[in-house]
Design a protein around this motif. Structure first.
Motif, PDB file in Angstrom:
ATOM      1  N   GLY A 174       2.817  14.678  -7.974  1.00 46.34           N
ATOM      2  CA  GLY A 174       3.679  16.045  -7.740  1.00 46.34           C
ATOM      3  C   GLY A 174       4.067  16.588  -9.087  1.00 46.34           C
ATOM      4  O   GLY A 174       4.601  17.781  -9.066  1.00 46.34           O
ATOM      5  N   LEU A 175       3.800  16.057 -10.219  1.00 47.12           N
ATOM      6  CA  LEU A 175       4.014  16.607 -11.504  1.00 47.12           C
ATOM      7  C   LEU A 175       2.603  17.054 -12.020  1.00 47.12           C
ATOM      8  O   LEU A 175       2.651  18.293 -12.872  1.00 47.12           O
ATOM      9  CB  LEU A 175       4.365  15.487 -12.479  1.00 47.12           C
ATOM     10  N   LEU A 176       1.409  16.684 -11.757  1.00 44.54           N
ATOM     11  CA  LEU A 176       0.193  16.693 -12.298  1.00 44.54           C
ATOM     12  C   LEU A 176      -1.003  17.363 -11.258  1.00 44.54           C
ATOM     13  O   LEU A 176      -1.887  17.810 -11.920  1.00 44.54           O
ATOM     14  CB  LEU A 176      -0.288  15.417 -13.179  1.00 44.54           C
ATOM     15  N   GLY A 177      -0.670  17.424 -10.290  1.00 41.04           N
ATOM     16  CA  GLY A 177      -1.563  17.631  -9.170  1.00 41.04           C
ATOM     17  C   GLY A 177      -2.056  19.110  -8.944  1.00 41.04           C
ATOM     18  O   GLY A 177      -1.400  19.953  -9.691  1.00 41.04           O
ATOM     19  N   ALA A 201       0.801  -1.277   0.181  1.00 41.96           N
ATOM     20  CA  ALA A 201      -0.225  -0.010   0.007  1.00 41.96           C
ATOM     21  C   ALA A 201       0.839   1.252   0.170  1.00 41.96           C
ATOM     22  O   ALA A 201       0.514   2.294  -0.692  1.00 41.96           O
ATOM     23  CB  ALA A 201      -0.848   0.113   1.149  1.00 41.96           C
ATOM     24  N   VAL A 202       1.877   1.362   0.856  1.00 45.11           N
ATOM     25  CA  VAL A 202       2.782   2.507   0.877  1.00 45.11           C
ATOM     26  C   VAL A 202       3.449   2.536  -0.517  1.00 45.11           C
ATOM     27  O   VAL A 202       3.627   3.538  -1.132  1.00 45.11           O
ATOM     28  CB  VAL A 202       3.819   2.051   1.988  1.00 45.11           C
ATOM     29  N   PHE A 203       4.082   1.450  -1.099  1.00 39.91           N
ATOM     30  CA  PHE A 203       4.416   1.374  -2.319  1.00 39.91           C
ATOM     31  C   PHE A 203       3.804   2.105  -3.422  1.00 39.91           C
ATOM     32  O   PHE A 203       4.217   2.997  -4.277  1.00 39.91           O
ATOM     33  CB  PHE A 203       4.876  -0.106  -2.615  1.00 39.91           C
ATOM     34  N   THR A 204       2.450   1.801  -3.531  1.00 39.38           N
ATOM     35  CA  THR A 204       1.233   2.175  -4.139  1.00 39.38           C
ATOM     36  C   THR A 204       1.172   3.862  -4.184  1.00 39.38           C
ATOM     37  O   THR A 204       1.192   4.530  -4.874  1.00 39.38           O
ATOM     38  CB  THR A 204       0.182   1.557  -4.151  1.00 39.38           C
ATOM     39  N   LEU A 205       1.037   4.266  -2.930  1.00 38.89           N
ATOM     40  CA  LEU A 205       0.918   5.821  -2.503  1.00 38.89           C
ATOM     41  C   LEU A 205       2.040   6.274  -2.997  1.00 38.89           C
ATOM     42  O   LEU A 205       2.060   7.582  -3.523  1.00 38.89           O
ATOM     43  CB  LEU A 205       0.716   5.753  -1.017  1.00 38.89           C
ATOM     44  N   LEU A 206       3.295   5.874  -2.840  1.00 39.02           N
ATOM     45  CA  LEU A 206       4.496   6.412  -3.176  1.00 39.02           C
ATOM     46  C   LEU A 206       4.648   6.683  -4.671  1.00 39.02           C
ATOM     47  O   LEU A 206       5.047   7.910  -5.293  1.00 39.02           O
ATOM     48  CB  LEU A 206       5.802   5.624  -2.907  1.00 39.02           C
ATOM     49  N   VAL A 207       4.108   5.801  -5.672  1.00 43.58           N
ATOM     50  CA  VAL A 207       4.076   5.826  -7.002  1.00 43.58           C
ATOM     51  C   VAL A 207       3.213   6.964  -7.382  1.00 43.58           C
ATOM     52  O   VAL A 207       3.471   7.842  -8.279  1.00 43.58           O
ATOM     53  CB  VAL A 207       3.869   4.507  -7.688  1.00 43.58           C
ATOM     54  N   PHE A 208       1.993   6.763  -6.884  1.00 44.43           N
ATOM     55  CA  PHE A 208       1.101   8.043  -6.960  1.00 44.43           C
ATOM     56  C   PHE A 208       1.570   9.340  -6.588  1.00 44.43           C
ATOM     57  O   PHE A 208       1.374  10.271  -7.459  1.00 44.43           O
ATOM     58  CB  PHE A 208      -0.089   7.589  -6.210  1.00 44.43           C
ATOM     59  N   ARG A 209       2.063   9.391  -5.536  1.00 38.30           N
ATOM     60  CA  ARG A 209       2.607  11.058  -5.002  1.00 38.30           C
ATOM     61  C   ARG A 209       3.656  11.241  -6.115  1.00 38.30           C
ATOM     62  O   ARG A 209       3.763  12.490  -6.309  1.00 38.30           O
ATOM     63  CB  ARG A 209       3.152  10.888  -3.674  1.00 38.30           C
ATOM     64  N   LEU A 210       4.482  10.344  -6.666  1.00 36.30           N
ATOM     65  CA  LEU A 210       5.310  10.808  -7.427  1.00 36.30           C
ATOM     66  C   LEU A 210       4.796  11.496  -8.780  1.00 36.30           C
ATOM     67  O   LEU A 210       5.330  12.364  -8.981  1.00 36.30           O
ATOM     68  CB  LEU A 210       6.370   9.556  -8.200  1.00 36.30           C
ATOM     69  N   ARG A 227       2.640  20.074  -6.133  1.00 35.99           N
ATOM     70  CA  ARG A 227       3.587  20.055  -7.098  1.00 35.99           C
ATOM     71  C   ARG A 227       4.959  20.196  -6.522  1.00 35.99           C
ATOM     72  O   ARG A 227       5.192  20.942  -5.780  1.00 35.99           O
ATOM     73  CB  ARG A 227       3.520  20.732  -8.756  1.00 35.99           C
ATOM     74  N   TRP A 228       5.919  19.295  -7.102  1.00 40.48           N
ATOM     75  CA  TRP A 228       7.449  19.434  -6.772  1.00 40.48           C
ATOM     76  C   TRP A 228       7.940  20.631  -7.266  1.00 40.48           C
ATOM     77  O   TRP A 228       8.741  21.113  -6.441  1.00 40.48           O
ATOM     78  CB  TRP A 228       8.152  18.254  -7.431  1.00 40.48           C
ATOM     79  N   SER A 229       7.315  21.361  -8.148  1.00 41.06           N
ATOM     80  CA  SER A 229       7.949  22.691  -8.552  1.00 41.06           C
ATOM     81  C   SER A 229       7.617  23.653  -7.521  1.00 41.06           C
ATOM     82  O   SER A 229       8.513  24.831  -7.799  1.00 41.06           O
ATOM     83  CB  SER A 229       7.595  22.951  -9.831  1.00 41.06           C
ATOM     84  N   THR A 230       6.724  23.614  -6.726  1.00 41.66           N
ATOM     85  CA  THR A 230       6.375  24.647  -5.757  1.00 41.66           C
ATOM     86  C   THR A 230       7.092  24.318  -4.518  1.00 41.66           C
ATOM     87  O   THR A 230       6.856  25.497  -3.571  1.00 41.66           O
ATOM     88  CB  THR A 230       4.792  24.652  -5.671  1.00 41.66           C
ATOM     89  N   LEU A 231       7.759  23.400  -4.317  1.00 47.66           N
ATOM     90  CA  LEU A 231       8.622  23.322  -2.897  1.00 47.66           C
ATOM     91  C   LEU A 231       9.784  24.360  -3.011  1.00 47.66           C
ATOM     92  O   LEU A 231      10.680  24.509  -3.895  1.00 47.66           O
ATOM     93  CB  LEU A 231       8.939  21.853  -2.960  1.00 47.66           C
TER      94      LEU A 231
END
Length: 246
Positions: free
Chosen positions: A83-86, A71-80, A91-95
């Protein structure tokens, strides 16, 4: 006479140093965290707690330890991908990463955009948490306790890597995550009591009260449908990868 002097002094001090109503900051409410990001946050928190409990109990509940790990693996893939499309602040670009935003934050000179989502220090914390969670998942996939539990990829890598991964997963990896979670919870408490910033409610309903208006995160039906598709794709990717080592 002395009583009149004190009254006059208090009157002058209160008026000279008071802040006029017109100059007081007017807070604005902005949607910062979109629904998919909030669901990710709370689902990840539950999965990590589940991992900790099942890993501590061991025995027959280790089957659930693996399930929480996937489940954590799946969530990490989703967050990756999210972070590009959300939404904007997911988004990673706003960090606000880098030396300059970090030093500005420590000096109290951050811009409103650097404080709207994750602040510079919080951004480092987020990346550290995601990195070590990813490392914990990766080492779990190739670990082998030489009793009854082994990761799906443990037979596909060298015994040296399996030994190192198992040691990290059971000791330093676990301790590192406990440390990061403790820092995370302590920071939430500190911001609540000392800075009067309610971080947990914002991650629940998505809104933050800010002194300066900023662009809100997109959180409409099309973006949520896209998030559901990305999550479905993440589930398929993890299922496929795990099946390769089954």
């Amino acid at each position: 006479m002395s009583g009149d002097f004190l009254v006059i002094t208090n009157f002058l001090v209160s008026h000279i140093f008071s802040i006029p109503a017109s100059t007081k900051a007017i807070m604005v409410t902005v949607r910062i965290w979109d629904l998919p990001t909030r669901l990710f946050h709370w689902a990840l928190a539950c999965a990590v707690v589940g991992l900790g409990i099942t890993g501590l109990v061991g025995g027959n509940v280790m089957v659930w330890h693996f399930r929480f790990g996937y489940a954590v693996f799946t969530l990490l893939v989703f967050r990756l991908f999210w972070g590009l499309l959300g939404g904007r602040w997911s988004r990673w670009s706003t960090l606000p990463l880098g030396f300059r935003p970090f030093t500005s934050y420590l000096q109290g000179r951050s811009t409103p955009e650097q404080l709207a989502g994750h602040n510079p220090l919080g951004s480092l914390s987020v990346l550290a948490m995601l990195f070590f969670l990813s490392l914990q998942v990766a080492t779990g996939l190739v670990s082998d306790d030489e009793i009854s539990n082994s990761g799906p990829f443990s037979s596909l890598v060298s015994s040296t890597l399996v030994t190192w991964a198992t040691s990290w997963h059971k000791h330093w990896g676990k301790l590192t995550l406990i440390f990061l979670v403790s820092i995370h919870l302590s920071a939430i408490a500190w911001y609540h009591w000392r800075q009067h910033q309610l971080l947990l409610p914002a991650m629940w309903h998505g809104y933050k009260n800010l002194e300066v208006p900023v662009d809100a995160s997109r959180d409409d039906l099309p973006s949520r449908v896209m998030a559901a598709l990305i999550f479905t794709l993440s589930v398929a990717v993890v299922f496929y990868l795990v099946s390769l080592g089954a």
